[in-house]
Design a protein around this motif. Structure first.
Motif, PDB file in Angstrom:
ATOM      1  N   ASP A  26      49.268  39.157  38.285  1.00 38.16           N
ATOM      2  CA  ASP A  26      48.378  39.673  37.243  1.00 38.16           C
ATOM      3  C   ASP A  26      47.005  39.962  37.829  1.00 38.16           C
ATOM      4  O   ASP A  26      46.616  39.413  38.861  1.00 38.16           O
ATOM      5  CB  ASP A  26      48.243  38.649  36.107  1.00 38.16           C
ATOM      6  N   ASP A  27      46.263  40.824  37.141  1.00 38.62           N
ATOM      7  CA  ASP A  27      44.906  41.157  37.562  1.00 38.62           C
ATOM      8  C   ASP A  27      43.943  40.198  36.878  1.00 38.62           C
ATOM      9  O   ASP A  27      43.849  40.167  35.650  1.00 38.62           O
ATOM     10  CB  ASP A  27      44.571  42.604  37.197  1.00 38.62           C
ATOM     11  N   VAL A  28      43.234  39.392  37.663  1.00 38.70           N
ATOM     12  CA  VAL A  28      42.342  38.375  37.117  1.00 38.70           C
ATOM     13  C   VAL A  28      41.181  38.168  38.074  1.00 38.70           C
ATOM     14  O   VAL A  28      41.323  38.333  39.290  1.00 38.70           O
ATOM     15  CB  VAL A  28      43.109  37.046  36.890  1.00 38.70           C
ATOM     16  N   SER A  29      40.014  37.851  37.542  1.00 38.78           N
ATOM     17  CA  SER A  29      38.865  37.519  38.389  1.00 38.78           C
ATOM     18  C   SER A  29      38.832  36.013  38.610  1.00 38.78           C
ATOM     19  O   SER A  29      39.500  35.245  37.905  1.00 38.78           O
ATOM     20  CB  SER A  29      37.567  37.977  37.728  1.00 38.78           C
ATOM     21  N   LEU A  30      38.036  35.571  39.565  1.00 38.77           N
ATOM     22  CA  LEU A  30      37.926  34.138  39.824  1.00 38.77           C
ATOM     23  C   LEU A  30      37.308  33.406  38.640  1.00 38.77           C
ATOM     24  O   LEU A  30      37.719  32.290  38.304  1.00 38.77           O
ATOM     25  CB  LEU A  30      37.098  33.893  41.094  1.00 38.77           C
ATOM     26  N   GLU A  31      36.331  34.033  37.993  1.00 39.88           N
ATOM     27  CA  GLU A  31      35.710  33.387  36.836  1.00 39.88           C
ATOM     28  C   GLU A  31      36.707  33.263  35.686  1.00 39.88           C
ATOM     29  O   GLU A  31      36.785  32.217  35.030  1.00 39.88           O
ATOM     30  CB  GLU A  31      34.475  34.167  36.383  1.00 39.88           C
TER      31      GLU A  31
END
Length: 365
Positions: A26-31
């Motif tokens: 999935d596309d996710v940021s660290l935050e």
């Protein structure tokens, strides 16, 4: 081959010798990863962690492939990596360490001269499996790691993980002439895959061994001192799919972002504190700690944390904690002076962990 390494040979057959190069992600940021994972733990598992604990856990993975979660029993040490693996669809191997472990054979097995077979452990199979799944995150939890001396059974890993990734190699067995080994065990050497993370849990009680500076220096250590208060979660949070390539790209992106780096002013302030510690206590700020600062801080900031929190975390764990056990006459006065320098440099109640560690040591003097 099938007789000496039956389980490894069976795995070769299952994969037909070919690794699975990519897994769904999935596309996710660290935050987002930090916040959503924390909310998932609270909502789905009834486990409550502070946000900075989750941030340091993620930043720790980006800094070292070896982490220690240390503290009192029942504070959620083993649950954190267990449910992180579940949340990101990673592969998890949970290994309870035994008090009888004395060398690496307890982890990776040994050749039995009587049966002429290799005693294959779950840990060995897990590492071997990681080579067939290079894009899947693999987490190996060594539960109650300090119930035996870590340097006895984990020494090879402590050394190898200091090398460049391509040199993460373990000698499993000296192969006899003309022996054809399992596919991922060429010349009797096992490659520790880059997608491997080793997480040890450690209790602080009389039944365990003291963890030495050699081990602490190489690991990222997170303290679990008390249970956290429950909090309410709004919305629904479900597990995601996260590949190793995606996670490592998030780490790389953070580390390459110069806006997240330590500035010269940041280092000047830090060195003011560490130089005093070096002069007074002969505790050296080495290249390993400097490297860990450069790796951990950008990732911690990318998860939404503050720079002073990351500096405080590393300063307290990597340097100030080494003053523990000093009972010379000058120590108490020097600690008071160190506290003054920290307040003068950073302000009061900014480096909270460091202040707390110093005050804790002073109470015992």
């Amino acid at each position: 081959r099938e007789k000496v390494f039956p389980a490894l040979s069976t795995m070769d057959l299952g994969y037909d010798g070919y690794a699975i190069e990519e897994v769904e992600t999935d596309d996710v940021s660290l935050e987002e990863l930090a916040v959503n994972f924390r909310n998932y733990l609270a909502q789905a598992e009834g486990l409550y962690y502070t946000l900075d604990t989750i941030r340091f856990f993620l930043a720790g993975l980006a800094t070292s492939h070896f982490m220690i979660l240390e503290g009192l029993s029942g504070t959620g040490k083993s649950s954190l990596p267990r449910y992180f693996a579940r949340y990101v669809s990673a592969n998890l191997l949970f290994v309870p360490v035994q008090a009888t472990w004395r060398d690496k054979t307890s982890l990776i097995g040994y050749f039995n001269d009587f049966s002429k077979t290799y005693t294959e452990t779950e840990f060995l199979l897990g590492l071997y499996h990681g080579n067939y799944n290079p894009d899947m995150i693999h987490i190996y939890v060594l539960d109650e790691m300090n119930i035996s001396r870590i340097e006895y059974y984990f020494a090879d890993f402590l050394s190898v993980l200091e090398y460049p990734v391509e040199e993460w190699k373990l000698k499993i067995l000296q192969l006899p002439y003309n022996f054809i080994p399992p596919a991922k065990l060429m010349e009797g050497i096992l490659q520790i895959p880059e997608n491997s993370f080793f997480v040890g849990t450690a209790n602080k009680d009389d039944s365990t061994f003291t963890i030495t500076d050699k081990v602490y220096d190489r690991a990222i250590t997170i303290d679990f001192e008390e249970r956290n208060e429950p909090f309410k979660v709004n919305g629904e949070f479900k597990p995601i799919k996260l590949s190793y390539s995606k996670l490592s790209s998030l780490f790389k992106e953070a580390k390459e972002n110069k806006d997240l780096h330590m500035t010269q002013g940041d280092f000047d302030k830090l060195f003011k504190v560490t130089n005093f510690i070096s002069d007074q206590f002969d505790i050296v700020f080495g290249n390993r700690i400097l490297h860990q600062i450069e790796e951990l801080i950008p990732v911690y900031l990318a998860t939404g944390g503050k720079k002073e929190e990351a500096i405080d975390f590393l300063l307290s764990r990597k340097i100030i904690s080494k003053i523990e056990g000093r009972f010379e006459e000058y120590v108490k006065g020097a600690l008071k002076e160190l506290l003054d320098i920290i307040h003068e440099t950073y302000g009061t109640n900014v480096l909270v962990r460091s202040e707390k560690t110093i005050q804790s040591i002073m109470k015992r003097l």
